[in-house]
Structures are given as structure tokens and as C-alpha cells.
Write a protein that holds these residues in place. Structure first.
Motif, mmCIF file in Angstrom:
data_model
loop_
_atom_site.group_PDB
_atom_site.id
_atom_site.type_symbol
_atom_site.label_atom_id
_atom_site.label_comp_id
_atom_site.label_asym_id
_atom_site.label_seq_id
_atom_site.Cartn_x
_atom_site.Cartn_y
_atom_site.Cartn_z
ATOM 1 N N UNK A 529 0.311 -1.195 0.213
ATOM 2 C CA UNK A 529 0.285 0.199 -0.089
ATOM 3 C C UNK A 529 0.763 1.117 0.030
ATOM 4 N N UNK A 530 1.957 1.126 0.565
ATOM 5 C CA UNK A 530 2.329 2.678 0.993
ATOM 6 C C UNK A 530 3.699 3.226 -0.659
ATOM 7 N N UNK A 531 3.462 1.814 -1.013
ATOM 8 C CA UNK A 531 4.352 2.061 -3.328
ATOM 9 C C UNK A 531 3.108 2.825 -3.868
ATOM 10 N N UNK A 532 1.201 2.502 -3.562
ATOM 11 C CA UNK A 532 0.385 2.217 -4.120
ATOM 12 C C UNK A 532 0.600 4.206 -5.129
ATOM 13 N N UNK A 533 0.912 5.070 -4.981
ATOM 14 C CA UNK A 533 1.155 5.951 -5.691
ATOM 15 C C UNK A 533 1.818 6.242 -6.667
ATOM 16 N N UNK A 534 3.265 5.512 -6.735
ATOM 17 C CA UNK A 534 3.979 4.861 -7.503
ATOM 18 C C UNK A 534 3.576 4.455 -8.385
ATOM 19 N N UNK A 535 3.151 2.696 -7.780
ATOM 20 C CA UNK A 535 3.181 1.872 -8.449
ATOM 21 C C UNK A 535 1.490 2.934 -9.816
ATOM 22 N N UNK A 536 0.908 3.715 -9.468
ATOM 23 C CA UNK A 536 0.104 4.071 -9.989
ATOM 24 C C UNK A 536 0.283 5.087 -10.673
ATOM 25 N N UNK A 537 1.575 5.789 -10.730
ATOM 26 C CA UNK A 537 2.118 6.773 -11.817
ATOM 27 C C UNK A 537 2.787 6.197 -12.369
ATOM 28 N N UNK A 538 3.121 5.157 -12.220
ATOM 29 C CA UNK A 538 4.350 4.453 -13.920
ATOM 30 C C UNK A 538 3.449 3.333 -14.084
ATOM 31 N N UNK A 539 2.134 2.606 -13.786
ATOM 32 C CA UNK A 539 0.887 2.615 -14.656
ATOM 33 C C UNK A 539 0.153 2.825 -15.584
ATOM 34 N N UNK A 540 -0.167 4.339 -15.178
ATOM 35 C CA UNK A 540 -0.047 5.373 -15.829
ATOM 36 C C UNK A 540 0.255 5.661 -16.803
ATOM 37 N N UNK A 541 1.654 6.412 -16.924
ATOM 38 C CA UNK A 541 2.270 6.429 -17.620
ATOM 39 C C UNK A 541 2.752 5.300 -18.944
ATOM 40 N N UNK A 593 14.812 3.551 0.108
ATOM 41 C CA UNK A 593 14.029 2.639 -0.960
ATOM 42 C C UNK A 593 12.535 3.083 -1.186
ATOM 43 N N UNK A 594 11.787 2.527 -0.807
ATOM 44 C CA UNK A 594 10.366 3.414 -0.778
ATOM 45 C C UNK A 594 10.053 4.556 -0.736
ATOM 46 N N UNK A 599 9.555 9.739 -4.940
ATOM 47 C CA UNK A 599 9.461 10.540 -5.159
ATOM 48 C C UNK A 599 10.263 10.729 -6.502
ATOM 49 N N UNK A 600 10.662 9.711 -7.704
ATOM 50 C CA UNK A 600 10.179 10.110 -8.524
ATOM 51 C C UNK A 600 9.644 9.528 -9.466
ATOM 52 N N UNK A 601 8.224 8.954 -8.783
ATOM 53 C CA UNK A 601 7.456 9.374 -9.442
ATOM 54 C C UNK A 601 6.645 9.975 -9.641
ATOM 55 N N UNK A 602 7.149 11.334 -9.252
ATOM 56 C CA UNK A 602 6.256 12.270 -8.880
ATOM 57 C C UNK A 602 6.826 13.122 -10.804
ATOM 58 N N UNK A 603 7.429 11.730 -10.927
ATOM 59 C CA UNK A 603 7.651 13.360 -11.860
ATOM 60 C C UNK A 603 6.958 12.597 -14.142
ATOM 61 N N UNK A 604 7.073 13.089 -14.849
ATOM 62 C CA UNK A 604 7.177 13.693 -15.949
ATOM 63 C C UNK A 604 7.509 12.195 -16.642
ATOM 64 N N UNK A 605 6.728 10.807 -16.422
ATOM 65 C CA UNK A 605 7.027 9.887 -16.490
ATOM 66 C C UNK A 605 6.955 9.342 -18.383
ATOM 67 N N UNK A 606 5.947 10.460 -18.203
ATOM 68 C CA UNK A 606 5.902 10.074 -20.154
ATOM 69 C C UNK A 606 5.781 11.546 -20.517
#
Length: 636
Positions: A529-541, A593-594, A599-606
Motif C-alpha cells: 500500500x505504501x507504494x500505491x502512488x508510485x505504482x499508479x503513476x508508472x502504470x498510468x504512464x 528505497x520506498x 519521489x521518482x514517480x512524481x516526475x513526468x514519466x511519459x
């Protein structure tokens, strides 16, 4: 009124305490290190003044009591939590850990000093001996020679071919080079070309005339170890070898060749051998144009009994922005004895393996440069006080370092994953998906980490304030040397177009492999659950990228070419995000690590999708770009 009278009057008036508060009543003369010049005599007024101000911290030889502590390079293996965590997860062999720890200690306490010596003692070219004979000696520092011996002893090339650790041997080798690179005095450049040459020979077949050379390239014995050059660039072109190569190969009766041409940019010119491209002449002296006319040749760099280079004249050494530690020269090939390694006309295809190796080495150096400047900046933050507190206690400063750390972690995981894929291929256990990923990600990792390195190292220098700009700190050299990383082995645009080529030549299968692997990495974090925002960002990108690719397939070819750079950046950012998430999921992961993944996934990934929406790739954009770039003042 004399100075002496002024002082006496002020004392009598009771003003002395206000002017010289805290000065003892008895004026004691302090002898200065900078005595009066011989034959001169100071006046009573001068002596009295000197006595009066002798307590001041800034007087003649006195320059004050404060000296800023310098940043200290500690064991780069022990200081790198991500490196140790990654290796513990994937190859927890005690022998590897023990070797890397000992090597890190040697780098910090000994090798780093050699690297600095290479920087301040640049190579020089001696054209003639004292009696006028042409000798073309490239004189390098003793430290440069020690780097060669160290490279053999530590197996910095050999590890990749011994394969003691099976599929993880390349990760182990590159981890060692990652520790070594920022302290190596750029010796990692000849090692990259040496590794690339060994890979080419291995892929073609280790037999005469290169069996002896292969053994020397991959040995751990310093007295036998050879380095290899890579003499490809000529006056007409760097990456465009197909149209830019003019060197010709003249067949000899014994089956060998003699090469005649001019090589414009030859790095590590003091190598023992080289691989190079040339066009074979037929009996009429004609050659075949284009890439179909290029063949790959092997040549040894040797001297005749009079001390002259055989078939080579060194025209001059290049005066470069960075990489000054390493000799780079213009060479005239005038009958250089050589042997053809590839089939005639298959030279470009034969160096594909070499480019894979050298581009990976380039990426390792980029990630290593980032890690080194972050390590030094972090240490400096514990030593430098500004505005009443240490830099580490200024939240804005630490935020800046944290952003640099996130970039560095992303680069490291991206590089190591490509090394993992290479190791699987060389061990014969790579799946089709692995092979596709290696082909796609090699140009991606090289172009993206090179750009990251320039930005992160530049930011790192700023964290030292003015000292980051001072040459004898050694810090500016990090930035100068980082700048070459986006140029060597293909510029950003050249490699972006290479990404398009590998997509086209695989009929899109490399992208299919990419999407499949990213999804599998995200699946492993689905219940964290703690990584859910990052997973959502990468999946969306990833979904945005899929939409872009499908839409671009229906456009004219020029559309994808215009989007190539942003496409490559998108591939890098999304994949790196998935790797950071995956690493944050293993049982030994830390909170950092988390946090890094989030923080990485806050960027414009695509960015390719973002810019598509803005119309950046539409057919009307290139004319506007051209008009903007070549805009001329209007006539009155």
C-alpha cells in the motif's frame, strides 16, 4: 601631526580603550615572517603601528585561524547503501562482497590519488628524439601506467570473461568499475574499448591471428595485459561511419592488409592494439561505398628496430574540454599492417557487440560520477557551517541532495538491470524477452544516464559553493569529464534514432517485451500500500506510452523521428520507476528505497505523451523550429 603623536594623544585622551579594545597595555612587537627587505630600515612609526596591531589575525603572514575542512572520500563500497543492498539481493556471495570492500578501501586510500596525478600530469606528444628522428612517443604519467597494472590485477576486464559468478559476472564486474571509475583518471575509457574488443573477438571466434591478443586483453597478469583502441572516427563523420570512412585496406600477398587513412579521433592512443574499419581495395584500386564496403580490421601498435611506429604517424594530441588524463590523437595510417576479422563488407555488423559493451561502460561511468559527487556533497554537508548551522541542518540544502540521490539511484538500477541482461545473454540463459530488452535498453540507458550525469554533477558542484569551481579541489574535473558521456558512443539524438531502428527491425517485438516486463515488475508491488502512488503513476504512464505508440504507428515516418528523443526519455523514466518500485519491495528494502521510488514517480514519466498533446510532433512544427533557430533580423 605624526602617527606616533596621534597614538599618544589618543591614549592621553582616554580613547585608547575604544579604539584598541582588548589590547594589552604593554605593546609587544611580533616578528613578522615577511621581514623588511635588506638595506631598508622601518621608521619608528611603522614599528609602533606593527606592535599595536600585532594581535590581529590578518597581518602579513597571518591569514586567520579558520580553514574549511575538505570533503573526505570514504570507502565508496561501504558508503553506498543501494549498491550493497542490490548485491545482497541478487548475488550475496561473500567472496564478491569481500573483494569489493577491499577494492573500495584501496580506491579511497590509494587509487584516487593516482587519478588526481593523471589529471594534473596530462599526456604529451614527443614527435622527435634529440637527433631529429621521428619517434611519436606519447608520454603519460607514472600513475596512468599504474592504472593499467591495477586493472589487470583487479580483473576489471577479466571478470567479465572468467564468469566465476555465472549470469551475475557482468554485474560484479560493472560494480567494481562503478567503484573505480571516478578515481580512475579516465582509465575506464581504455578498459571499455578493451572489453569491447575482447567481446568482438569472442563473437567472431578466438583463433589466429587474434588468439594471442584475446588472451592478453582478458588476463590478470600485468606484464601480459594489453589495452585496445577503437579507431573509427574520421574527418567526415563520427557516428556516420558508413559515409564517413575513407581509410582503405590494400591486400598483401600473404593475406594480410596495409591500411592507409586518417583517423580524426582515437581515444587512449597509447593502446597496444586496435580494431578499426576500412574499405578493401580491389585490383583496380576501387572500393565499395556505404556500409557494404566496410570491413573490420585488427592491428597491433608496434615499433621497428629504430623505434618508429610501424605504419602510424601521430599528428597531434587533441586539446579537450575534459578527459585530459587520457591521450586522444589524430593518426595518419600509412601502411599499418592489419588483418581482416569480419567478412568483407560486414564490418559495421561486426562491431555491434562492441557498441553494446562500450555503451554499457559509458552508462556505468555516468552513474558512478553521480554517486561520487553525491557522496562528497553529503560528507561536506556534515563539515561546512553557513548561517549559523551545518549544511546538513538546512532543509533546503538536504532537499537538493535528496533530489540528486533519487536521480542517482534511478540511474544505478537502470544500468545494473542492463548489465544483468547482458550477463544472462552471455551465459546462454537469456529468454527472447531478455534479448529484446537488452537490444532496446542499451541505447536508452546510455543516452539517459549521460544526460542525468551532467545535470547531477553540475548540481553537485554547486553544493560546494565557490570551492566547486576551483580546479585544485578536483571537483571541476568531474563535470568536464561527465560532459563527454553524452557524446561518446553516440550522441543523444543518434541513439534516439537507434531506438526507432531497433523497434522497426524487430517489428515492434522489443516494445512488446518492454511492456510485458514493466507490468510484471509492477505486479510484484500490487499489495504494498505504501507504494500505491508510485505504482499508479508508472502504470498510468505505461498506458499513455501505449496509446502514443499505437497512434504514432499510423502517422508518417517523420512523426516518430521528431518524437524519438522524448520517446527514449519516456522509456527510460517508466522503466526506471518500475525498477525502483521493484527494489523497494524486496524483504531487505529500507524506508529510503520506498521513498526514492515515490519521489521518482512524481516526475513526468511519459514526456512523449505530454508533448504530443501540445502538438510538438505535428507536421507544422519543423518549419516553425527552423524559422526560430535560423531567424534573421528583418531589413529596415
Amino acid at each position: 601631526m605624526s602617527l606616533c603623536s596621534v597614538l599618544l594623544n589618543r591614549r592621553a585622551a582616554g580613547g585608547c580603550c575604544r579604539v584598541w579594545c582588548g589590547v594589552p597595555r604593554q605593546l609587544v612587537h611580533i616578528r613578522s615572517a615577511s621581514a623588511a627587505e635588506a638595506g631598508t630600515r622601518r621608521s619608528d612609526e611603522e614599528q609602533l603601528w606593527e606592535a599595536a596591531v600585532g594581535y590581529l589575525p590578518f597581518s602579513r603572514a597571518k591569514i586567520g585561524a579558520f580553514f574549511q575542512e575538505r570533503p573526505v572520500l570514504k570507502n565508496p563500497f561501504l558508503e553506498d547503501a543501494l549498491l550493497r543492498g542490490y548485491l545482497k539481493r541478487h548475488m550475496p556471495e561473500k567472496a564478491a562482497f569481500s573483494d569489493l570492500r577491499a577494492f573500495g578501501e584501496r580506491v579511497a586510500n590509494e587509487v584516487d590519488g593516482w587519478g588526481r596525478e593523471c589529471e594534473v600530469t596530462a599526456p604529451r606528444l614527443v614527435h622527435f628524439d634529440p637527433w631529429g628522428r621521428r619517434v611519436d612517443h606519447i608520454v603519460t604519467s607514472p600513475a596512468w601506467k599504474r592504472m593499467k597494472d591495477l586493472s589487470a590485477q583487479e580483473g576489471l576486464v577479466a571478470i567479465g570473461y572468467e564468469r566465476t559468478f555465472g549470469e551475475w559476472s557482468r554485474v560484479y564486474q560493472m560494480s567494481k568499475l562503478y567503484i573505480f571509475s571516478p578515481s580512475s583518471g579516465l582509465y575506464t575509457c581504455p578498459l571499455a574499448m578493451t572489453d569491447g574488443a575482447a567481446k568482438v573477438i569472442q563473437s567472431i571466434g578466438v583463433s589466429w591471428p587474434v588468439d594471442e591478443a584475446y588472451g592478453r586483453l582478458t588476463t590478470r597478469q600485468p606484464e601480459r595485459f594489453w589495452t585496445s583502441g577503437q579507431w573509427m572516427t574520421e574527418r567526415q563523420g563520427g557516428s556516420d561511419v558508413a559515409s564517413g570512412t575513407e581509410t582503405v585496406a590494400v591486400p598483401q600477398t600473404d593475406g594480410s592488409y596495409k591500411l592507409h587513412g586518417f583517423k580524426w579521433f582515437t581515444s587512449a592512443t597509447d593502446a597496444d592494439m586496435t580494431l578499426t574499419l576500412a574499405r578493401v581495395q580491389d585490383r583496380t584500386g576501387a572500393t565499395t561505398p556505404g556500409s557494404r564496403g566496410l570491413s573490420l580490421f585488427y592491428a597491433e601498435v608496434s615499433r621497428d628496430e629504430d623505434g618508429r611506429l610501424k605504419g602510424i604517424e601521430v599528428q597531434r594530441l587533441k586539446d579537450k574540454l575534459g578527459t585530459r588524463q587520457m591521450p586522444t590523437a589524430e593518426l595518419l595510417l600509412d601502411g599499418l599492417p592489419a588483418h581482416r576479422l569480419s567478412e568483407e563488407g560486414r564490418g559495421v555488423a561486426s562491431i555491434a557487440n562492441m557498441l553494446t559493451i562500450t555503451r554499457i561502460h559509458n552508462s556505468v561511468s555516468a552513474a558512478a560520477a553521480m554517486r561520487r559527487v553525491v557522496q562528497l556533497a553529503r560528507d561536506y554537508a556534515t563539515r561546512r557551517t553557513a548561517f549559523g548551522k551545518l549544511l546538513k541542518d538546512h532543509p533546503l540544502h538536504v532537499q537538493t541532495l535528496a533530489r540528486m540521490e533519487v536521480e542517482t539511484r534511478g540511474a544505478f538500477l537502470l544500468v545494473m538491470d542492463v548489465c544483468r541482461l547482458l550477463g544472462r545473454e552471455e551465459s546462454g540463459i537469456a529468454t527472447q524477452l531478455d534479448a529484446h530488452l537488452l537490444r532496446l535498453l542499451t541505447p536508452v540507458v546510455k543516452l539517459y544516464t549521460a544526460k542525468q550525469a551532467v545535470a547531477v554533477v553540475s548540481e553537485g558542484l554547486e553544493s560546494f559553493g565557490g570551492q566547486g569551481y576551483i580546479e585544485d579541489t578536483g571537483l571541476p574535473g568531474l563535470l568536464r569529464d561527465a560532459q563527454v558521456l553524452s557524446i561518446w558512443e553516440g550522441t543523444t539524438n543518434v541513439l534516439s534514432l537507434d531506438v526507432l531502428r531497433c523497434v522497426a527491425r524487430s517489428s515492434g517485438m522489443v516494445l512488446h517485451a518492454y511492456f510485458s516486463h514493466v507490468k510484471s515488475l509492477l505486479a510484484g508491488a500490487s499489495d504494498v500500500s505504501s507504494l500505491a502512488p508510485a505504482v499508479k503513476a508508472v502504470d498510468g504512464a505505461l498506458s499513455e506510452l501505449d496509446v502514443f505508440v499505437r497512434g504514432a504507428a499510423t502517422k508518417a515516418p517523420g512523426y516518430m523521428e521528431l518524437a524519438a528523443r522524448d520517446l527514449a526519455y519516456s522509456l527510460a523514466r517508466i522503466y526506471t520507476g518500475a525498477l525502483l518500485i521493484d527494489h523497494a519491495c524486496w524483504k531487505g528494502a529500507s524506508l529510503s528505497d520506498s521513498y526514492a521510488a515515490l519521489r521518482w514517480c512524481e516526475n513526468d514519466l511519459c514526456p512523449v505523451a505530454t508533448k504530443q498533446v501540445r502538438g510538438c510532433f505535428d507536421s507544422g512544427t519543423p518549419p516553425l523550429d527552423a524559422a526560430l533557430v535560423f531567424d534573421r533580423p528583418t531589413q529596415d
